[in-house]
Design a protein around this motif. Structure first.
Motif, PDB file in Angstrom:
ATOM      1  N   THR A   1       5.260   1.876  30.695  1.00  0.00           N
ATOM      2  CA  THR A   1       4.545   0.692  30.196  1.00  0.00           C
ATOM      3  C   THR A   1       4.828   0.428  28.726  1.00  0.00           C
ATOM      4  O   THR A   1       4.662  -0.693  28.264  1.00  0.00           O
ATOM      5  N   THR A   2       5.263   1.486  28.005  1.00  0.00           N
ATOM      6  CA  THR A   2       5.317   1.358  26.553  1.00  0.00           C
ATOM      7  C   THR A   2       6.566   2.024  25.983  1.00  0.00           C
ATOM      8  O   THR A   2       6.882   3.153  26.346  1.00  0.00           O
TER       9      THR A   2
ATOM     10  N   LYS B   1       8.153   2.871  22.205  1.00  0.00           N
ATOM     11  CA  LYS B   1       7.874   2.898  20.762  1.00  0.00           C
ATOM     12  C   LYS B   1       9.127   3.360  20.029  1.00  0.00           C
ATOM     13  O   LYS B   1       9.653   4.443  20.304  1.00  0.00           O
TER      14      LYS B   1
ATOM     15  N   THR C   1       6.959  -1.702  18.790  1.00  0.00           N
ATOM     16  CA  THR C   1       6.501  -1.342  20.136  1.00  0.00           C
ATOM     17  C   THR C   1       6.761  -2.481  21.110  1.00  0.00           C
ATOM     18  O   THR C   1       6.748  -3.660  20.748  1.00  0.00           O
TER      19      THR C   1
ATOM     20  N   LYS D   1       5.281  -3.376  24.972  1.00  0.00           N
ATOM     21  CA  LYS D   1       4.252  -2.901  25.888  1.00  0.00           C
ATOM     22  C   LYS D   1       4.027  -3.899  27.008  1.00  0.00           C
ATOM     23  O   LYS D   1       3.866  -5.092  26.758  1.00  0.00           O
TER      24      LYS D   1
ATOM     25  N   GLU E   1       1.125   4.281  29.955  1.00  0.00           N
ATOM     26  CA  GLU E   1      -0.242   4.252  29.443  1.00  0.00           C
ATOM     27  C   GLU E   1      -1.260   3.793  30.474  1.00  0.00           C
ATOM     28  O   GLU E   1      -2.439   3.652  30.155  1.00  0.00           O
TER      29      GLU E   1
END
Length: 200
Positions: A45-46, A48, A64, A66, A98
């Motif tokens: 989902t993410t 970074k 980021t 997301k 996440e």
């Protein structure tokens, strides 16, 4: 109703620029009774990205990407990237799911299975461009981490920016359980995320 995620920092919503694809770092499960293996998908989902100025480590640029509701839902929230020209950065890539509580650290799984994965960081003039349209005029990207066969992994890379550039920066997780040779070709893409980027 889908929820739009907000961040404490300025997070731009770039629907047109957003490339979402992601999906699926293949994870093996072993059945102790039948001795069979099966693959299941694990969503990311993410993403970074942390750029650390190699000459001034206190200077960091964090971006980021997301998407909490997956492909076909709301567009992902994306932080644009702004880097200095003619500057060396150390780039660390973190991957998370996440939607799990606590969040699943997919980066650790890729580290454990580094012989089957390769992370690519590519520059493009236009959004959603073909991989073959990636350019090398923006920066030179050099992987720093290696797997057991001394092939690049790409979770830790050196990025040396060149002159000014405005376009897109794409992170791609390639799953290459067979035929990993350091190139993009073998296997399939587990995940990819694209960020607007400006170097000046």
């Amino acid at each position: 109703m889908k929820k739009i995620f907000t961040s404490r920092n300025y997070i731009a919503f770039f629907a047109a620029a957003a490339v979402l694809a992601f999906s699926a770092c293949k994870k093996e499960k072993h059945d102790d009774h039948e001795h069979e293996h099966e693959n299941e998908n694990e969503e990311i989902t993410t993403v970074k990205l942390t750029f650390t100025n190699a000459a001034t480590p206190a200077e960091k640029v964090i971006a980021t990407w997301k998407d909490m509701d997956g492909t076909g839902g709301a567009a992902p929230q994306i932080t644009p990237i702004n880097l200095k020209a003619n500057t060396a950065y150390l780039l660390a890539t973190e991957l998370l799911d996440e939607r799990k509580n606590p969040a699943d650290n997919v980066t650790e799984e890729i580290e454990k299975e580094s012989a089957e994965h390769r992370i690519f960081h590519l520059f493009f003039v236009n959004a959603n461009a073909q991989v073959t349209d990636s350019v090398t005029t923006a920066a030179t990207v050099t992987p720093l981490d290696k797997d057991v066969k001394n092939l690049p992994v790409g979770l830790q890379v050196h990025v040396a920016t060149k002159a000014g550039f405005k376009g897109y920066f794409r992170m791609v997780v390639r799953h290459q359980p067979i035929g990993k040779d350091g190139t993009y070709g073998p296997g399939s893409s587990d995940a990819q995320a694209e960020f607007p980027i400006e170097i000046k």
